[in-house]
Scaffold this active site. Structure first.
Site, PDB file in Angstrom:
ATOM      1  N   GLU A   1       0.838  -1.206   0.000  1.00 42.64           N
ATOM      2  CA  GLU A   1       0.000   0.000   0.000  1.00 42.64           C
ATOM      3  C   GLU A   1       0.874   1.258   0.000  1.00 42.64           C
ATOM      4  O   GLU A   1       0.628   2.229   0.719  1.00 42.64           O
ATOM      5  CB  GLU A   1      -0.960   0.013   1.200  1.00 42.64           C
ATOM      6  CG  GLU A   1      -1.788  -1.239   1.375  1.00 42.64           C
ATOM      7  CD  GLU A   1      -2.803  -1.481   0.253  1.00 42.64           C
ATOM      8  OE1 GLU A   1      -2.888  -0.665  -0.691  1.00 42.64           O
ATOM      9  OE2 GLU A   1      -3.521  -2.498   0.326  1.00 42.64           O
TER      10      GLU A   1
ATOM     11  N   CYS B   1     -12.406  -4.888 -21.311  1.00 43.20           N
ATOM     12  CA  CYS B   1     -12.343  -4.933 -22.771  1.00 43.20           C
ATOM     13  C   CYS B   1     -11.102  -5.655 -23.275  1.00 43.20           C
ATOM     14  O   CYS B   1     -10.955  -5.893 -24.471  1.00 43.20           O
ATOM     15  CB  CYS B   1     -12.387  -3.518 -23.348  1.00 43.20           C
ATOM     16  SG  CYS B   1     -10.890  -2.545 -23.024  1.00 43.20           S
TER      17      CYS B   1
END
Length: 199
Positions: free
Chosen positions: A88, A147
């Site tokens: 993180e 996509c």
């Protein structure tokens, strides 16, 4: 010579998995690895780096006020530290990034940071910005949009699936995010289609 590394990506690219695998490799060779993660994601609990593959490991927590150089130096004085891993890393402050650079430069310990490059609004995180500026080595961890194109952006969704365009930069709820290519991110946040002669 020890280096400061930054591996960055969007959500769900496997950054934490790569971190845990690399830390395991160090330990398998009898070396000591220190693991750190952001306190903002701990929800008041213990530090834990958790992968989507359902593997996890305990880690020390860092918060804005912490000095990571001092923390790592103290560990190194107790017992040799061979590598530091930071999950993180987008949550790091600019000061933290320089502290980690000093760990590499002054203590000779490699530091490997893993995190997001940009937030759900398309803006750089402070920690990521500083890492992109001063890290010795940069690596993009790739993932894909629905996509099939490379995902470089993330959107944040509310409980009803509505895309959010406002809110705090850091949210502890990872399930709120979807990784998209730039084209579909722009559509999702309402920047496209663009109308008017000036566009």
């Amino acid at each position: 010579m020890a280096k400061l590394y930054f591996s960055y990506s969007t959500m769900n690219a496997g950054k934490s998995t790569l971190l845990l695998q690399a830390a395991y490799n160090y330990r398998e060779r009898g070396m000591r690895a220190l693991l750190y993660t952001c306190a903002a994601y701990a929800g008041g609990g213990p530090g834990l780096i958790h992968s989507r593959l359902d593997i996890s490991e305990a880690a020390e927590l860092y918060a804005d006020e912490d000095d990571l150089f001092v923390s790592i130096r103290d560990h190194a004085e107790e017992s040799k530290v061979d590598c530091v891993f930071v999950d993180e890393a987008q949550c790091l402050t600019r000061a933290h990034v320089w502290q980690l650079a000093r760990v590499a430069d002054r203590l000779g310990i490699p530091v490997m940071c893993f995190g997001l490059r940009t937030d759900f609004q398309g803006n750089l995180f402070a920690g990521s910005s500083e890492l992109l500026a001063i890290a010795d080595s940069l690596r993009e961890v790739r993932t894909i949009c629905f996509c099939g194109a490379k995902a470089t952006m993330v959107v944040r969704r509310d409980a009803n699936g509505r895309v959010l365009t406002e809110g705090s930069q850091v949210s502890a709820e990872k399930s709120d995010y979807v990784s998209l290519c730039r084209k579909h991110w722009e559509e999702a946040i309402g920047h496209w289609p663009v109308t008017g002669p000036e566009h």
